[in-house]
Motif scaffolding. Structure first.
Motif, PDB file in Angstrom:
ATOM      1  N   SER A 180      28.221   7.551 -34.973  1.00 44.46           N
ATOM      2  CA  SER A 180      27.277   6.717 -35.726  1.00 44.46           C
ATOM      3  C   SER A 180      27.973   5.505 -36.337  1.00 44.46           C
ATOM      4  CB  SER A 180      26.602   7.545 -36.819  1.00 44.46           C
ATOM      5  OG  SER A 180      25.850   8.603 -36.263  1.00 44.46           O
ATOM      6  N   LEU A 181      29.155   5.723 -36.911  1.00 45.67           N
ATOM      7  CA  LEU A 181      29.892   4.603 -37.486  1.00 45.67           C
ATOM      8  C   LEU A 181      30.229   3.567 -36.423  1.00 45.67           C
ATOM      9  CD1 LEU A 181      32.339   6.441 -39.940  1.00 45.67           C
ATOM     10  CD2 LEU A 181      30.346   5.052 -40.531  1.00 45.67           C
ATOM     11  N   PHE A 182      30.651   4.034 -35.260  1.00 41.63           N
ATOM     12  CA  PHE A 182      30.974   3.094 -34.188  1.00 41.63           C
ATOM     13  C   PHE A 182      29.715   2.359 -33.732  1.00 41.63           C
ATOM     14  CE2 PHE A 182      31.479   1.823 -29.808  1.00 41.63           C
ATOM     15  CZ  PHE A 182      32.730   1.241 -29.788  1.00 41.63           C
ATOM     16  N   HIS A 183      28.649   3.103 -33.548  1.00 39.49           N
ATOM     17  CA  HIS A 183      27.411   2.491 -33.059  1.00 39.49           C
ATOM     18  C   HIS A 183      26.901   1.442 -34.031  1.00 39.49           C
ATOM     19  CE1 HIS A 183      23.436   2.108 -31.271  1.00 39.49           C
ATOM     20  NE2 HIS A 183      22.915   2.345 -32.455  1.00 39.49           N
ATOM     21  N   PHE A 184      26.841   1.769 -35.334  1.00 39.28           N
ATOM     22  CA  PHE A 184      26.316   0.819 -36.308  1.00 39.28           C
ATOM     23  C   PHE A 184      27.303  -0.323 -36.553  1.00 39.28           C
ATOM     24  CE2 PHE A 184      23.681   4.560 -37.633  1.00 39.28           C
ATOM     25  CZ  PHE A 184      22.480   4.003 -37.238  1.00 39.28           C
ATOM     26  N   GLY A 185      28.604  -0.041 -36.441  1.00 39.27           N
ATOM     27  CA  GLY A 185      29.581  -1.136 -36.546  1.00 39.27           C
ATOM     28  C   GLY A 185      29.424  -2.130 -35.416  1.00 39.27           C
ATOM     29  N   LEU A 186      29.265  -1.611 -34.193  1.00 39.71           N
ATOM     30  CA  LEU A 186      29.045  -2.489 -33.048  1.00 39.71           C
ATOM     31  C   LEU A 186      27.720  -3.233 -33.188  1.00 39.71           C
ATOM     32  CD1 LEU A 186      29.936  -3.460 -30.245  1.00 39.71           C
ATOM     33  CD2 LEU A 186      28.813  -1.460 -29.261  1.00 39.71           C
ATOM     34  N   SER A 187      26.689  -2.559 -33.694  1.00 40.15           N
ATOM     35  CA  SER A 187      25.393  -3.212 -33.899  1.00 40.15           C
ATOM     36  C   SER A 187      25.504  -4.331 -34.927  1.00 40.15           C
ATOM     37  CB  SER A 187      24.355  -2.185 -34.362  1.00 40.15           C
ATOM     38  OG  SER A 187      24.171  -1.173 -33.399  1.00 40.15           O
ATOM     39  N   ALA A 188      26.269  -4.111 -36.010  1.00 38.20           N
ATOM     40  CA  ALA A 188      26.462  -5.153 -37.020  1.00 38.20           C
ATOM     41  C   ALA A 188      27.176  -6.359 -36.436  1.00 38.20           C
ATOM     42  CB  ALA A 188      27.241  -4.585 -38.209  1.00 38.20           C
ATOM     43  N   LEU A 189      28.200  -6.133 -35.615  1.00 40.58           N
ATOM     44  CA  LEU A 189      28.914  -7.250 -34.980  1.00 40.58           C
ATOM     45  C   LEU A 189      27.995  -8.034 -34.053  1.00 40.58           C
ATOM     46  CD1 LEU A 189      32.358  -5.577 -34.153  1.00 40.58           C
ATOM     47  CD2 LEU A 189      31.872  -7.272 -35.927  1.00 40.58           C
ATOM     48  N   LEU A 190      27.163  -7.322 -33.302  1.00 33.59           N
ATOM     49  CA  LEU A 190      26.226  -8.012 -32.420  1.00 33.59           C
ATOM     50  C   LEU A 190      25.194  -8.800 -33.222  1.00 33.59           C
ATOM     51  CD1 LEU A 190      25.672  -5.201 -29.753  1.00 33.59           C
ATOM     52  CD2 LEU A 190      26.917  -7.343 -29.438  1.00 33.59           C
ATOM     53  N   GLY A 191      24.767  -8.268 -34.365  1.00 35.26           N
ATOM     54  CA  GLY A 191      23.851  -9.018 -35.219  1.00 35.26           C
ATOM     55  C   GLY A 191      24.498 -10.259 -35.799  1.00 35.26           C
ATOM     56  N   MET A 192      25.742 -10.169 -36.210  1.00 37.17           N
ATOM     57  CA  MET A 192      26.457 -11.340 -36.716  1.00 37.17           C
ATOM     58  C   MET A 192      26.616 -12.389 -35.622  1.00 37.17           C
ATOM     59  SD  MET A 192      29.304  -9.241 -38.936  1.00 37.17           S
ATOM     60  CE  MET A 192      30.266 -10.670 -39.440  1.00 37.17           C
ATOM     61  N   ALA A 193      26.887 -11.935 -34.398  1.00 38.65           N
ATOM     62  CA  ALA A 193      27.011 -12.879 -33.283  1.00 38.65           C
ATOM     63  C   ALA A 193      25.682 -13.587 -33.039  1.00 38.65           C
ATOM     64  CB  ALA A 193      27.464 -12.142 -32.028  1.00 38.65           C
ATOM     65  N   PHE A 194      24.569 -12.861 -33.156  1.00 39.94           N
ATOM     66  CA  PHE A 194      23.249 -13.485 -33.001  1.00 39.94           C
ATOM     67  C   PHE A 194      23.036 -14.558 -34.063  1.00 39.94           C
ATOM     68  CE2 PHE A 194      18.812 -13.701 -34.327  1.00 39.94           C
ATOM     69  CZ  PHE A 194      18.180 -14.020 -33.135  1.00 39.94           C
ATOM     70  N   ALA A 195      23.326 -14.230 -35.331  1.00 39.28           N
ATOM     71  CA  ALA A 195      23.142 -15.205 -36.408  1.00 39.28           C
ATOM     72  C   ALA A 195      24.012 -16.433 -36.197  1.00 39.28           C
ATOM     73  CB  ALA A 195      23.459 -14.549 -37.753  1.00 39.28           C
ATOM     74  N   LEU A 196      25.251 -16.219 -35.785  1.00 36.05           N
ATOM     75  CA  LEU A 196      26.175 -17.337 -35.589  1.00 36.05           C
ATOM     76  C   LEU A 196      25.700 -18.253 -34.460  1.00 36.05           C
ATOM     77  CD1 LEU A 196      28.867 -18.608 -36.446  1.00 36.05           C
ATOM     78  CD2 LEU A 196      30.006 -17.148 -34.776  1.00 36.05           C
ATOM     79  N   ILE A 197      25.265 -17.649 -33.349  1.00 29.95           N
ATOM     80  CA  ILE A 197      24.832 -18.459 -32.208  1.00 29.95           C
ATOM     81  C   ILE A 197      23.494 -19.129 -32.505  1.00 29.95           C
ATOM     82  CG2 ILE A 197      24.121 -18.373 -29.782  1.00 29.95           C
ATOM     83  CD1 ILE A 197      26.064 -15.993 -29.463  1.00 29.95           C
ATOM     84  N   TYR A 198      22.537 -18.350 -32.993  1.00 30.45           N
ATOM     85  CA  TYR A 198      21.182 -18.864 -33.185  1.00 30.45           C
ATOM     86  C   TYR A 198      21.115 -19.901 -34.309  1.00 30.45           C
ATOM     87  CZ  TYR A 198      16.179 -18.890 -34.200  1.00 30.45           C
ATOM     88  OH  TYR A 198      14.891 -19.283 -34.412  1.00 30.45           O
ATOM     89  N   HIS A 199      21.758 -19.573 -35.429  1.00 27.48           N
ATOM     90  CA  HIS A 199      21.612 -20.397 -36.625  1.00 27.48           C
ATOM     91  C   HIS A 199      22.773 -21.378 -36.792  1.00 27.48           C
ATOM     92  CE1 HIS A 199      20.371 -20.380 -41.172  1.00 27.48           C
ATOM     93  NE2 HIS A 199      20.564 -21.593 -40.708  1.00 27.48           N
ATOM     94  N   GLY A 200      23.994 -20.848 -36.624  1.00 30.32           N
ATOM     95  CA  GLY A 200      25.146 -21.708 -36.888  1.00 30.32           C
ATOM     96  C   GLY A 200      25.439 -22.693 -35.786  1.00 30.32           C
ATOM     97  N   VAL A 201      25.214 -22.317 -34.520  1.00 30.36           N
ATOM     98  CA  VAL A 201      25.558 -23.200 -33.393  1.00 30.36           C
ATOM     99  C   VAL A 201      24.336 -23.970 -32.899  1.00 30.36           C
ATOM    100  CG1 VAL A 201      26.459 -23.281 -31.032  1.00 30.36           C
ATOM    101  CG2 VAL A 201      27.448 -21.690 -32.701  1.00 30.36           C
ATOM    102  N   LEU A 202      23.266 -23.239 -32.568  1.00 32.96           N
ATOM    103  CA  LEU A 202      22.083 -23.895 -32.004  1.00 32.96           C
ATOM    104  C   LEU A 202      21.201 -24.541 -33.068  1.00 32.96           C
ATOM    105  CD1 LEU A 202      21.083 -21.218 -29.327  1.00 32.96           C
ATOM    106  CD2 LEU A 202      22.472 -23.277 -29.030  1.00 32.96           C
ATOM    107  N   ARG A 203      21.325 -24.115 -34.329  1.00 30.46           N
ATOM    108  CA  ARG A 203      20.562 -24.687 -35.446  1.00 30.46           C
ATOM    109  C   ARG A 203      19.051 -24.593 -35.201  1.00 30.46           C
ATOM    110  NH1 ARG A 203      22.998 -25.547 -40.024  1.00 30.46           N
ATOM    111  NH2 ARG A 203      21.811 -27.451 -40.460  1.00 30.46           N
ATOM    112  N   LEU A 204      18.608 -23.438 -34.686  1.00 34.19           N
ATOM    113  CA  LEU A 204      17.197 -23.233 -34.399  1.00 34.19           C
ATOM    114  C   LEU A 204      16.455 -22.818 -35.660  1.00 34.19           C
ATOM    115  CD1 LEU A 204      17.527 -21.386 -30.988  1.00 34.19           C
ATOM    116  CD2 LEU A 204      16.867 -23.762 -31.371  1.00 34.19           C
ATOM    117  N   PRO A 205      15.141 -23.050 -35.720  1.00 37.95           N
ATOM    118  CA  PRO A 205      14.380 -22.719 -36.941  1.00 37.95           C
ATOM    119  C   PRO A 205      14.343 -21.222 -37.188  1.00 37.95           C
ATOM    120  CG  PRO A 205      12.910 -23.367 -35.173  1.00 37.95           C
ATOM    121  CD  PRO A 205      14.296 -23.679 -34.703  1.00 37.95           C
ATOM    122  N   ARG A 206      14.264 -20.888 -38.486  1.00 39.12           N
ATOM    123  CA  ARG A 206      14.320 -19.481 -38.877  1.00 39.12           C
ATOM    124  C   ARG A 206      12.933 -18.972 -39.242  1.00 39.12           C
ATOM    125  NH1 ARG A 206      18.911 -17.154 -43.026  1.00 39.12           N
ATOM    126  NH2 ARG A 206      18.379 -14.938 -42.854  1.00 39.12           N
TER     127      ARG A 206
END
Length: 607
Positions: A180-206
Motif C-alpha cells: 500500500s505504501l508503495f502503491h500510494f507513493g507511486l500514485s502521489a508521484l504520478l499526481g505531482m507529475a500531472f500537476a507539473l506538466i498540466y499547470h507548471g509547463v502547459l499553463r492550462l486552465p484549472r
C-alpha cells in the motif's frame, strides 16, 4: 500603456467558528463580495485565528506564503459575512499587466504554479490510487472468477520492483502495508507529475472540465507506459490483458483531474485529506485481511468472509469519520468562556446532505447484492452432493449416511473437496447445527427437515456447536467434524461397516446401546467413553443403585430410571444438584426390549 492588477488569491481570517468548513465558507463570502468574478482562477483560503491579524501580521503571513513583493501586491480589508461575523480579507494581486482588463468573469488566466499546486497534485494522485484500489476490490468481490481486473499493469510494476513475495499471493499485514505504501507513493508521484506538466509547463486552465479531460488522457498514457515498461523491469512477468486494465487506469487519471481541479490545499485541508485517507486505508486493511473470523475450512467460508470483511471495513471507515467529526466539533465549536450568545443560524450544506444520503444507499445496494450472491452460492444443491442426515436430540448429534448406511454420534467424518448436503431435523426441541469454521448454521426443527451445504477445503478437526438454547445441557451439545482425504474416508466407511456387536453378549451390546443412544453426552462412564457433566456419574452405578430404594434391586432401579426418568432424582451430579426434567421420557419406547434389557444389564455390571 496603463497597468492593471488581477486578483490571484484571497485569504479570509475568522475569529469565530464558521457555519461550514472555513475554505467553503470563504468561497461563499467571496462570491457575495464579487458576484461577477470567475473564482476558478483564484486561490481561496480560510483561516481560523484567535484574533484578526494586524497589517504587520498580514505582511508577515504573505511573505511566509511565498508571495514576492516584486510580483504581487496585497490589500487588507475588514468585512463581515452573512451572519455578521467580522472578517479580515486579504486580497493578493498579480501586477503589473501591460493592458487594462476589467476585473470580471473574463479573467481566465491560470495562476502561477507554486508548491501548493505540487501538494495538490500529490493528494490528487493519492486519491486516484485509492479510487483505483477500491474499484479493484469491488470488481474482485463481484467477479470472483478473476476475468476482470483494474489493478494491472500498475501493480504489476510494483510486483516487479518489490518482488512477488511482497506484492503477491502471500498476503498478510506486512505485505499489505508495504504494498500500500508503495502503491500510494507511486500514485502521489504520478499526481505531482500531472500537476507539473498540466499547470507548471502547459499553463492550462484549472477549471473542472479541462483537468478532467486531461486526467483521462493522462491515465491512458500511464497505462501504455506501464505496459511498455513491464517487460523491461520483469521479463518473466508477462500477463494477458484484461478488459478492466484501461478502465482502471482511466479512473485513476479521471480522479486525479477531478481532485486537482477542486483542491486548494492549506494546512487544515491537508490534515482533513490525510485523516480521510488514513481512515479509508484502515477500512481497506480491515477489508483485505481476515482479522476476526476463524479458520476457513470450507469453500463457502471464502464468500462469507469476503462479505463480512467488506461490511467491517465500511463500518470502520464510518466509525472513524464520525468519531473524528465529533471530536472536531466538540473542540472547535465549544462554548467559549463568557460567550452566552446564540449560535449563528445555519441552513445546512446541500452537498453534504447529498453525499450522506447517496453513499449509504449505494453501500446498502452493494451489500444486498453480495449477500444474495453469497446466499445463492451456499444453496447451490446438486444431485451429485453427498448426503448426511443430521438429527439433533438433547444433548447430542446423530449422523446417518444413507448411501453408506452408517450411523454415528457426535463425530462426523467427510471427505475433502466433496460437496455435502446436510439434511437437518430434531426429535425433541429446536436445535441449530453450526460449524463455525465452515460458516454454516441452520436450525434443526422437530416438525420439518431443513438443509444446508458445504464443501470442506482443509483437512482437520472442527467443532460442531448447537447454537439454539435447547435445555440444561445446551452448552455440552458439541460434536466434531473431521475432514479427511477421499482415501481415508473410504477406509473409515469400511471400518464402520466392519464394526459388529454380538447381540448375545449383553455387556458389549449394552455398551453399544449406551453409546448409540447418546448417553455419553450427559453422563460420565469411563468404560463407554462417556464424559458428560449434566447427569449423575454412572461409574459404579451397579453398586450405588442397589442402595437407593429399599426393596429394589440395582437392575429394577436402573430400568425405572430409564423408562420413567422423573420417578427418581439422584442427589448429586458433577456440576451440583441434579436438574429435574432433563432426561427425555421416550427411551422406554425408542429402545427395543432387547436393547433396554442389554442396557440395564450393562449398567448393573458397573461396579
Amino acid at each position: 500603456m496603463s497597468t492593471n492588477y488581477r486578483l490571484r488569491a484571497a485569504y479570509l481570517y475568522f475569529a469565530r467558528p464558521t457555519p461550514i468548513l472555513p475554505d467553503q465558507w470563504s468561497r461563499q463570502v467571496l462570491s457575495s463580495l464579487y458576484p461577477q468574478l470567475n473564482l476558478d482562477a483564484v486561490r481561496i483560503v480560510g483561516r481560523m485565528v484567535g484574533a484578526l491579524p494586524t497589517p504587520a501580521q498580514v505582511d508577515s503571513n504573505m511573505a511566509a506564503e511565498g508571495y514576492d513583493e516584486a510580483v504581487f501586491r496585497w490589500n487588507r480589508r475588514d468585512v463581515t459575512d452573512s451572519t455578521g461575523q467580522p472578517i479580515t480579507l486579504v486580497e493578493v494581486y498579480e501586477a503589473p499587466l501591460p493592458v487594462a482588463v476589467p476585473l470580471d468573469a473574463s479573467d481566465m488566466r491560470t495562476p502561477p504554479f507554486t508548491r501548493r499546486d505540487l501538494m495538490a497534485g500529490a493528494l490528487a494522485g493519492v486519491g486516484g490510487g485509492l479510487a483505483m484500489g477500491l474499484l479493484a476490490m469491488l470488481v474482485g468481490l463481484f467477479d470472483r472468477s478473476g476475468a476482470m481486473s483494474v489493478w494491472a499493469p500498475l501493480n504489476q510494476i510494483a510486483s516487479a520492483i518489490l518482488g512477488p513475495d511482497v506484492v503477491g499471493p502471500q498476503f498478510n499485514f506486512t505485505t499489505a502495508l508495504v504494498g500500500s505504501l508503495f502503491h500510494f507513493g507511486l500514485s502521489a508521484l504520478l499526481g505531482m507529475a500531472f500537476a507539473l506538466i498540466y499547470h507548471g509547463v502547459l499553463r492550462l486552465p484549472r477549471r473542472l472540465g479541462a483537468p478532467v479531460a486531461a486526467g483521462a488522457i493522462y491515465g491512458l498514457i500511464i497505462f501504455f507506459l506501464a505496459d511498455l515498461l513491464l517487460p523491461m523491469l520483469a521479463p518473466g512477468m508477462a500477463f494477458a490483458a484484461k478488459p478492466g486494465f484501461i478502465a482502471g487506469h482511466m479512473v485513476f487519471g479521471l480522479v486525479i483531474g477531478i481532485v486537482y481541479s477542486r483542491l486548494r490545499p492549506n494546512f487544515s485541508g491537508l490534515l482533513v485529506v490525510l485523516a480521510s485517507l488514513l481512515f479509508l486505508g484502515a477500512g481497506v486493511v480491515v477489508t483485505s485481511l481476515n482479522l476476526f473470523m476463524p479458520v476457513q475450512a470450507s469453500e463457502q467460508a471464502v464468500g462469507v468472509d469476503s462479505l463480512f470483511n467488506l461490511m467491517m471495513g465500511i463500518a470502520t471507515v464510518i466509525f472513524l469519520l464520525v468519531q473524528a467529526a465529533l471530536v472536531y466539533a466538540a473542540l472547535q465549536f465549544r462554548r467559549k468562556p463568557g460567550d452566552d450568545e446564540d449560535g449563528p443560524p445555519i441552513h445546512g450544506n446541500n452537498t453534504l446532505e447529498i453525499i450522506w444520503t447517496t453513499v449509504p444507499a449505494i453501500i446498502v445496494i452493494i451489500i444486498s447484492f453480495l449477500s444474495y450472491q453469497t446466499f445463492v452460492a451456499e444453496r447451490a444443491f446438486a444431485k451429485t452432493d453427498m448426503v448426511v442426515e443430521v438429527t439433533g436430540q438433547q444433548f447430542f448429534w446423530t449422523f446417518y449416511y444413507p448411501e453408506e448406511d452408517i450411523t454415528v454420534q457426535n463425530e462426523l467424518v467427510v471427505p475433502i473437496g466433496r460437496p455435502v448436503q446436510y439434511r437437518l431435523r430434531a426429535t425433541d426441541v429446536l436445535h441449530a447445527f453450526w460449524v463455525p469454521d465452515f460458516r454454516i448454521k441452520r436450525d434443526a426443527m422437530p416438525d420439518r427437515v431443513t438443509d444446508t451445504r458445504a464443501t470442506a477445503s482443509k483437512i482437520g478437526e472442527y467443532a460442531i456447536v448447537c447454537a439454539e438454547l435447547c435445555g440444561a445441557g445446551h452448552a455440552q451439545m458439541r460434536g466434531t467434524i473431521k475432514v479427511v482425504s477421499a482415501a481415508d474416508f473410504e477406509a473409515w466407511v469400511q471400518e464402520q461397516k466392519n464394526k459388529t456387536v454380538d447381540a448375545n453378549d449383553p455387556i458389549a451390546y449394552g455398551r453399544s446401546v449406551f453409546q448409540k443412544a447418546g448417553c455419553t453426552t450427559c453422563h460420565t462412564l469411563t468404560d463407554a467413553g462417556g464424559a458428560g457433566q449434566i447427569g449423575p456419574d454412572l461409574n459404579q452405578i451397579g453398586v450405588v443403585a442397589a442402595t437407593r430404594v429399599a426393596g429394589q434391586t440395582a437392575a429394577e432401579y436402573i430400568r425405572t430410571s430409564i423408562v420413567k426418568p422423573g420417578e427418581y432424582l439422584a442427589p448429586q451430579c458433577p456440576m451440583g444438584a441434579c436438574p429435574a426434567n432433563v432426561m427425555l421420557p421416550t427411551f422406554g419406547t425408542s429402545l427395543s426390549e432387547a436393547e433396554l434389557t442389554a442396557l440395564v444389564t450393562y449398567l448393573s455390571s458397573q461396579k
